[in-house]
Scaffold this motif. Structure first.
Motif, PDB file in Angstrom:
ATOM      1  N   LYS A  96      -6.050 -11.197   2.332  1.00  0.00           N
ATOM      2  CA  LYS A  96      -6.954 -10.047   2.288  1.00  0.00           C
ATOM      3  C   LYS A  96      -6.394  -8.864   3.068  1.00  0.00           C
ATOM      4  O   LYS A  96      -6.681  -7.707   2.755  1.00  0.00           O
ATOM      5  N   LYS A  97      -5.602  -9.181   4.095  1.00  0.00           N
ATOM      6  CA  LYS A  97      -5.035  -8.117   4.929  1.00  0.00           C
ATOM      7  C   LYS A  97      -3.603  -8.471   5.311  1.00  0.00           C
ATOM      8  O   LYS A  97      -3.339  -9.567   5.795  1.00  0.00           O
ATOM      9  N   VAL A  98      -2.676  -7.541   5.078  1.00  0.00           N
ATOM     10  CA  VAL A  98      -1.283  -7.699   5.502  1.00  0.00           C
ATOM     11  C   VAL A  98      -0.961  -6.524   6.411  1.00  0.00           C
ATOM     12  O   VAL A  98      -1.008  -5.366   5.983  1.00  0.00           O
ATOM     13  N   ILE A  99      -0.651  -6.820   7.679  1.00  0.00           N
ATOM     14  CA  ILE A  99      -0.387  -5.779   8.676  1.00  0.00           C
ATOM     15  C   ILE A  99       1.085  -5.806   9.061  1.00  0.00           C
ATOM     16  O   ILE A  99       1.656  -6.864   9.328  1.00  0.00           O
ATOM     17  N   GLY A 100       1.696  -4.630   9.097  1.00  0.00           N
ATOM     18  CA  GLY A 100       3.098  -4.512   9.469  1.00  0.00           C
ATOM     19  C   GLY A 100       3.288  -3.957  10.867  1.00  0.00           C
ATOM     20  O   GLY A 100       2.563  -3.027  11.273  1.00  0.00           O
ATOM     21  N   PHE A 101       4.240  -4.504  11.607  1.00  0.00           N
ATOM     22  CA  PHE A 101       4.574  -4.057  12.953  1.00  0.00           C
ATOM     23  C   PHE A 101       6.077  -3.770  12.997  1.00  0.00           C
ATOM     24  O   PHE A 101       6.853  -4.377  12.264  1.00  0.00           O
ATOM     25  N   GLY A 102       6.489  -2.857  13.887  1.00  0.00           N
ATOM     26  CA  GLY A 102       7.914  -2.561  14.007  1.00  0.00           C
ATOM     27  C   GLY A 102       8.198  -1.609  15.144  1.00  0.00           C
ATOM     28  O   GLY A 102       7.283  -1.033  15.746  1.00  0.00           O
ATOM     29  N   ARG A 103       9.507  -1.414  15.429  1.00  0.00           N
ATOM     30  CA  ARG A 103       9.918  -0.546  16.538  1.00  0.00           C
ATOM     31  C   ARG A 103       9.879   0.925  16.170  1.00  0.00           C
ATOM     32  O   ARG A 103       9.637   1.785  17.011  1.00  0.00           O
ATOM     33  N   ASN A 104      10.136   1.210  14.897  1.00  0.00           N
ATOM     34  CA  ASN A 104      10.297   2.591  14.450  1.00  0.00           C
ATOM     35  C   ASN A 104       9.059   3.033  13.676  1.00  0.00           C
ATOM     36  O   ASN A 104       8.782   2.529  12.589  1.00  0.00           O
ATOM     37  N   HIS A 105       8.324   4.004  14.248  1.00  0.00           N
ATOM     38  CA  HIS A 105       7.071   4.411  13.602  1.00  0.00           C
ATOM     39  C   HIS A 105       7.321   5.079  12.258  1.00  0.00           C
ATOM     40  O   HIS A 105       6.515   4.918  11.325  1.00  0.00           O
ATOM     41  N   ASP A 106       8.418   5.813  12.128  1.00  0.00           N
ATOM     42  CA  ASP A 106       8.725   6.445  10.841  1.00  0.00           C
ATOM     43  C   ASP A 106       8.961   5.397   9.757  1.00  0.00           C
ATOM     44  O   ASP A 106       8.523   5.558   8.614  1.00  0.00           O
ATOM     45  N   SER A 107       9.649   4.308  10.128  1.00  0.00           N
ATOM     46  CA  SER A 107       9.880   3.225   9.169  1.00  0.00           C
ATOM     47  C   SER A 107       8.572   2.542   8.799  1.00  0.00           C
ATOM     48  O   SER A 107       8.351   2.171   7.637  1.00  0.00           O
ATOM     49  N   LEU A 108       7.696   2.395   9.784  1.00  0.00           N
ATOM     50  CA  LEU A 108       6.388   1.803   9.494  1.00  0.00           C
ATOM     51  C   LEU A 108       5.594   2.674   8.529  1.00  0.00           C
ATOM     52  O   LEU A 108       4.970   2.178   7.579  1.00  0.00           O
ATOM     53  N   LYS A 109       5.618   3.969   8.761  1.00  0.00           N
ATOM     54  CA  LYS A 109       4.891   4.882   7.860  1.00  0.00           C
ATOM     55  C   LYS A 109       5.476   4.836   6.457  1.00  0.00           C
ATOM     56  O   LYS A 109       4.742   4.885   5.460  1.00  0.00           O
ATOM     57  N   LYS A 110       6.802   4.725   6.375  1.00  0.00           N
ATOM     58  CA  LYS A 110       7.457   4.625   5.073  1.00  0.00           C
ATOM     59  C   LYS A 110       7.041   3.339   4.362  1.00  0.00           C
ATOM     60  O   LYS A 110       6.777   3.344   3.147  1.00  0.00           O
ATOM     61  N   ALA A 111       6.956   2.241   5.109  1.00  0.00           N
ATOM     62  CA  ALA A 111       6.524   0.964   4.530  1.00  0.00           C
ATOM     63  C   ALA A 111       5.107   1.056   3.989  1.00  0.00           C
ATOM     64  O   ALA A 111       4.795   0.497   2.932  1.00  0.00           O
ATOM     65  N   LEU A 112       4.258   1.785   4.705  1.00  0.00           N
ATOM     66  CA  LEU A 112       2.880   1.964   4.239  1.00  0.00           C
ATOM     67  C   LEU A 112       2.859   2.806   2.971  1.00  0.00           C
ATOM     68  O   LEU A 112       2.133   2.486   2.005  1.00  0.00           O
ATOM     69  N   GLN A 113       3.656   3.871   2.928  1.00  0.00           N
ATOM     70  CA  GLN A 113       3.739   4.717   1.732  1.00  0.00           C
ATOM     71  C   GLN A 113       4.244   3.941   0.523  1.00  0.00           C
ATOM     72  O   GLN A 113       3.791   4.158  -0.602  1.00  0.00           O
ATOM     73  N   LEU A 114       5.168   3.004   0.778  1.00  0.00           N
ATOM     74  CA  LEU A 114       5.742   2.200  -0.305  1.00  0.00           C
ATOM     75  C   LEU A 114       4.850   1.023  -0.695  1.00  0.00           C
ATOM     76  O   LEU A 114       5.212   0.233  -1.562  1.00  0.00           O
ATOM     77  N   GLN A 115       3.716   0.903  -0.016  1.00  0.00           N
ATOM     78  CA  GLN A 115       2.740  -0.163  -0.280  1.00  0.00           C
ATOM     79  C   GLN A 115       3.345  -1.550  -0.065  1.00  0.00           C
ATOM     80  O   GLN A 115       3.157  -2.474  -0.860  1.00  0.00           O
ATOM     81  N   LEU A 116       4.048  -1.667   1.048  1.00  0.00           N
ATOM     82  CA  LEU A 116       4.589  -2.967   1.438  1.00  0.00           C
ATOM     83  C   LEU A 116       3.589  -3.744   2.288  1.00  0.00           C
ATOM     84  O   LEU A 116       3.708  -4.970   2.412  1.00  0.00           O
ATOM     85  N   VAL A 117       2.627  -3.033   2.869  1.00  0.00           N
ATOM     86  CA  VAL A 117       1.576  -3.641   3.690  1.00  0.00           C
ATOM     87  C   VAL A 117       0.274  -2.877   3.464  1.00  0.00           C
ATOM     88  O   VAL A 117       0.275  -1.760   2.949  1.00  0.00           O
ATOM     89  N   HIS A 118      -0.836  -3.490   3.859  1.00  0.00           N
ATOM     90  CA  HIS A 118      -2.129  -2.801   3.781  1.00  0.00           C
ATOM     91  C   HIS A 118      -2.292  -1.774   4.888  1.00  0.00           C
ATOM     92  O   HIS A 118      -2.891  -0.718   4.701  1.00  0.00           O
ATOM     93  N   GLU A 119      -1.761  -2.123   6.067  1.00  0.00           N
ATOM     94  CA  GLU A 119      -1.853  -1.217   7.208  1.00  0.00           C
ATOM     95  C   GLU A 119      -0.729  -1.500   8.189  1.00  0.00           C
ATOM     96  O   GLU A 119      -0.056  -2.531   8.105  1.00  0.00           O
ATOM     97  N   ILE A 120      -0.510  -0.560   9.108  1.00  0.00           N
ATOM     98  CA  ILE A 120       0.530  -0.709  10.126  1.00  0.00           C
ATOM     99  C   ILE A 120      -0.106  -0.628  11.502  1.00  0.00           C
ATOM    100  O   ILE A 120      -1.208  -0.084  11.667  1.00  0.00           O
TER     101      ILE A 120
END
Length: 281
Positions: A27-51
């Protein structure tokens, strides 16, 4: 599942997230990482529900997947330990296993029963969230490396997760894993990197690269992989890599000697050619 947390959203972590969303595995996939720009890109690419940059958000996760370079896994375990629930399963996607399992036991203690190592034999030389792709794990071998504290039910849950991504799961010990992948993965990367380093030191390197064709490209492709990731792999699996490197140096010496004898040279080439052809078939 209710919640899956992925720490590290590069090629492997991003591809896992992408498939989890498309297959609706949680129901929920959350992404974590060191680089906030990469996290935002992952969210834009719909790789996760939220970061998120707050590990408190993993406290009720069903599964935590650590998809960072192997030398970062120890730090990640220390960071997430206070927020792990007793029912949260943890796995990783690292290319080495023995040292990781030792770190898990030292850091998590009795709760290391919830960590089961994984190594998907999938990927490319590309990295970052943009490298994430569909069906990356389809029909690929996924090595699972349990340890003595793991329960059969926990191991099965990790196996079932990878099977939902269409992977073929194989169980083996962490030690056996590191011996095998030193030979079939780590040494080939070392050879490709060393060869490109040799080219880089030549004064006519640009001319050489202009004439390089498909064989050169196939052999050296993996040299373009993440330097950070491969530095960590070589350090973490140093003993097995040194053993394989010694064997390879002996083969180079045998080839050098064979250059003085046409029959020996033919046999040397034939043996390698035969094995490669048979493996392809």
């Amino acid at each position: 599942m209710h919640k899956i947390c992925i720490i590290g959203l590069g090629l492997l972590g991003g591809s896992i997230g992408k498939e989890c969303l498309e297959k609706k595995l949680s129901k929920k996939v959350i992404g974590f990482g060191r680089n906030h720009d990469s996290l935002k890109k992952a969210l834009q690419l719909q790789l996760v529900h939220e970061i998120s940059d707050d590990f408190n958000n993993i406290h009720d996760a069903d599964l935590v997947i650590i998809a960072t370079p192997v030398k970062q896994i120890e730090l990640v375990l220390k960071q997430i330990k206070p927020f792990l629930s007793k029912s949260t399963l943890i796995t990783d996607v690292g290319s080495t296993k023995t040292n990781i399992i030792n770190s898990v036991k030292n850091i998590l203690g009795a709760e290391s029963k919830n960590f089961i190592g994984s190594h998907p034999i999938a990927g490319s030389e590309k990295n970052g969230p943009e490298a994430a792709q569909n069906n990356l794990f389809n029909k690929k071998n996924i090595i699972i490396t349990p340890h003595k504290l793991n329960t059969d039910s926990s191991i099965k849950k990790i196996e079932d997760f990878w099977k939902q991504l269409n992977g073929n799961t194989i169980i083996m010990s962490p030690e056996n894993h590191d011996e095998i992948f030193s030979t079939v993965s780590h040494l080939p990367h070392a050879l490709a990197i060393s060869f490109m380093s040799m080219i880089n030191k030549k004064e006519n390197r640009e001319e050489l690269l202009n004439f390089a064709a498909s064989g050169f490209r196939d052999f050296t492709r993996i040299a373009a992989s993440s330097p950070e990731m491969w530095r960590d792999i070589f350090i973490d699996n140093k003993e097995a890599c040194l053993k394989d490197l010694k064997s390879y140096i002996e083969q180079l010496k045998e080839f050098e000697n064979a250059l003085e004898d046409e029959t020996a040279l033919f046999d040397f080439i034939h043996n390698g050619s035969d094995l490669r052809k048979n493996w392809d078939e």
